[in-house]
Design an enzyme around this catalytic site. Sequence first.
Site, PDB file in Angstrom:
ATOM      1  N   GLU A  43       3.060  -8.252   6.997  1.00 48.62           N
ATOM      2  CA  GLU A  43       1.808  -8.853   6.545  1.00 48.62           C
ATOM      3  C   GLU A  43       1.982  -9.809   5.366  1.00 48.62           C
ATOM      4  O   GLU A  43       1.294  -9.684   4.344  1.00 48.62           O
ATOM      5  CB  GLU A  43       0.780  -7.769   6.206  1.00 48.62           C
ATOM      6  CG  GLU A  43       0.363  -6.966   7.405  1.00 48.62           C
ATOM      7  CD  GLU A  43      -0.790  -6.012   7.125  1.00 48.62           C
ATOM      8  OE1 GLU A  43      -1.214  -5.897   5.964  1.00 48.62           O
ATOM      9  OE2 GLU A  43      -1.267  -5.384   8.086  1.00 48.62           O
ATOM     10  N   ASP A  66       0.815  -1.220   0.000  1.00 44.06           N
ATOM     11  CA  ASP A  66       0.000   0.000   0.000  1.00 44.06           C
ATOM     12  C   ASP A  66       0.848   1.270   0.000  1.00 44.06           C
ATOM     13  O   ASP A  66       0.662   2.145   0.830  1.00 44.06           O
ATOM     14  CB  ASP A  66      -0.902  -0.053   1.242  1.00 44.06           C
ATOM     15  CG  ASP A  66      -1.898   1.084   1.287  1.00 44.06           C
ATOM     16  OD1 ASP A  66      -2.330   1.546   0.216  1.00 44.06           O
ATOM     17  OD2 ASP A  66      -2.229   1.520   2.399  1.00 44.06           O
TER      18      ASP A  66
HETATM   19  C1  GCB Z   1      -1.596  -2.370   6.631  1.00 46.11           C
HETATM   20  C2  GCB Z   1      -0.314  -2.325   5.914  1.00 46.11           C
HETATM   21  C3  GCB Z   1       0.073  -0.915   5.512  1.00 46.11           C
HETATM   22  C4  GCB Z   1      -1.155  -0.200   4.959  1.00 46.11           C
HETATM   23  C5  GCB Z   1      -2.194  -0.111   6.047  1.00 46.11           C
HETATM   24  C6  GCB Z   1      -3.491   0.539   5.544  1.00 46.11           C
HETATM   25  O1  GCB Z   1      -1.913  -3.299   7.313  1.00 46.11           O
HETATM   26  O2  GCB Z   1       0.736  -2.908   6.641  1.00 46.11           O
HETATM   27  O3  GCB Z   1       1.092  -0.986   4.556  1.00 46.11           O
HETATM   28  O4  GCB Z   1      -0.858   1.059   4.465  1.00 46.11           O
HETATM   29  O5  GCB Z   1      -2.513  -1.386   6.489  1.00 46.11           O
HETATM   30  O6  GCB Z   1      -3.669   1.731   5.731  1.00 46.11           O
HETATM   31  O7  GCB Z   1      -4.277  -0.163   4.953  1.00 46.11           O
END
Ligand code: GCB
Length: 685
Positions: free
Chosen positions: A446, A202
């Site tokens: 993750e 993300d």
């Molecule tokens: C998560 C990820 C991160 C994302 C975040 C989100 O679990 O580790 O990279 O940016 O959630 O905001 O969805």
Amino acid sequence: MAALRLTFLLLPLLRGRAGAGPLCPRDTPSRDLKELGGLWRFRADTSERRDSGFAQRWYRRPLEQSGPVIDMPVPASFNDITQDPSLRRFIGWVWYEKEVLLPKHWFQDAFKTRVVLRVGSAHYYAVVWVNGVQVVEHEGGHLPFEADISTIVQASPGDPCRITIAVNNTLSPYTLPPGTIQYLKDESKYPKGYFVQNTKFDFFNYAGIHRPVVVYTTPIAYIDDITVTTALSGNIGVVRYEVSVIGSSQYSLSLNLREKEGKVVATGQAAVGELKVVDPKLWWPYLMHENPGYLYYLEVRLSAQVDEDLAEDVYTVPVGIRTVHVTSSQFLINGKPFYFHGVNKHEDADIRGKGLDWSLIAKDFNLLKWLGANSFRTSHYPYAEEIMDLCDAYGIVVIDECPGVGMRDIENFGNQSLAHHLVVMEELIRRDKNRPSVVMWSVANEPASELPPAANYFKTVIAHTKAIDPTRPVTFVSNANYAHDHGAPYVDVICVNSYFSWYHDSGHLEVIQLQLNTQFENWYETYHKPIIQSEYGADAVSGLHSDPPLMFSEEYQVAVLKQYHAVLDRKRKEYVIGELIWNFADFMTDQESLTALNILSAEIQLCMSSICDYPGLSSLCPALIAAVPSTARWNNAVTRVLGNKKGIFTRQRQPKPAAFVLRERYWKLANESSCLPPTMQYYNV
Ligand code: GCB
């Protein structure tokens, strides 16, 4: 698909020693350093197969002779520098070039001086030429690499030296992070040859030369590496060290361990040894002590015989004397319980993307101190050495993460990925092993750790990490269900991400406390290991209000945080050892692939993986699991409005109300858990 991959795979030829020398280049009495920052000449290879640069050997002549060039800043991502949307989303090779005049005195006694070219990081794959001769190639962003260019530059002393760097941001299922190139072949919808790069992480896949490029010198016989570990025995600080020398086998060493003010507190002569400091000033985290981040300096002097000559080299490493231990419910620094109250960050900013920027670095550290944050995780890749130096100096504790992010597909857990993952951990540890601020390695974020192959994968990566560095705990950050996480048995600390009332039960703030409590109980009862809430948070569009709180408003973000804090306050008295907000600041994400699907699809994946535990169905498993993310993706594709807005600061580093809530909390936690003198307590920054 084949076209890009082919270009990508045909090129790597050297595969020699990966990465950079272990010692970060510094000006020392025996070494010179020249930074090559500024504007470089630049061209993206827009040919269909992205291979014109190699076919026409653009590195052989000045770049402007083979076609048009533009100015491109280094360090910076190239994506946001121009108004050209096709460069913003460009996939393939881009070419950089700079001519540089090296100081005359580097050549005066040519055979006594070694000249090295070092790139702080280039994303993702880089090939480097000097005066048309290939000198190094490197796989992976976020980590440095270098080449000895002495013979090339010494062949034409006084002439400008032409450095060409080709960088390719194509990701494959076996890169870290992984990605895939998808060709869209329906000619009624897409032009011929149309493709996109899909990722399952993300953040925007910024690319280019992200960190400083430097040339530096060493004597011909030189200090190659210094490894330092520290221990405490009563009131004695023990500094164990090992020095490796290249270029001579006849040498002597002299080591001085100095206090900040210069006084020598211990000396040594051997290549491997132990220095003892009585009543040492320990390295303490920020807000845990009135003098955080105390550093000694280990100065290593080498005198080496090279033929008839004497080569002398000097290098100094900062040393923080501290210990780290993990029990079943605590994280101890210097024997005292440490509670992580901090943030997750990104290297991300307007215009420069992931390029190193001193103003941004200084601003971010000021904000961390203002906030009362004592720690951060380098989500989701290693950060610049310049940032890590300041963590050492300010006492900001770091969970150092490798780019193992977006590993959501079964093919990301095969031998090819594993072999690369081990190399990346080696490079990361080689770079950061001496840093007192680094208290734990994180090998991934993750991953689909509920998939059966994750068991052997993480067992191997974690064992390898511990074998290289037995002094630090190792973790990875999970969003899998506690009962199905195949990697968790191998970690020292459970790091768990959750987004209750956001991706699950969206809008239902009232379920957070119950669900969070259950999450902690489940993990602790299963593993009896300390737990960090390694991510939690909610998007808030700065300036958007709603009462009662609705999703995306600033009020909703505050409300989510407060619900989490209520449970964290109970559990930190038991086994929860930290909380890291997601995220420090808003950051850019991709427009196409939506990676929040990882979270959205986690429960479906879990369901699938339990089905896969049944004999007979297991052969269907990879196909079933592979089918899930794509379904989830297209159903949930649009949840980012100009990026991820879970920052407590905007992308321009202005605080949202959540920042003030967190500031109040972090200072309270600091005042409770430390013995700060009254002058340092609460907001007195
Ligand atoms: C998560 C990820 C991160 C994302 C975040 C989100 O679990 O580790 O990279 O940016 O959630 O905001 O969805």
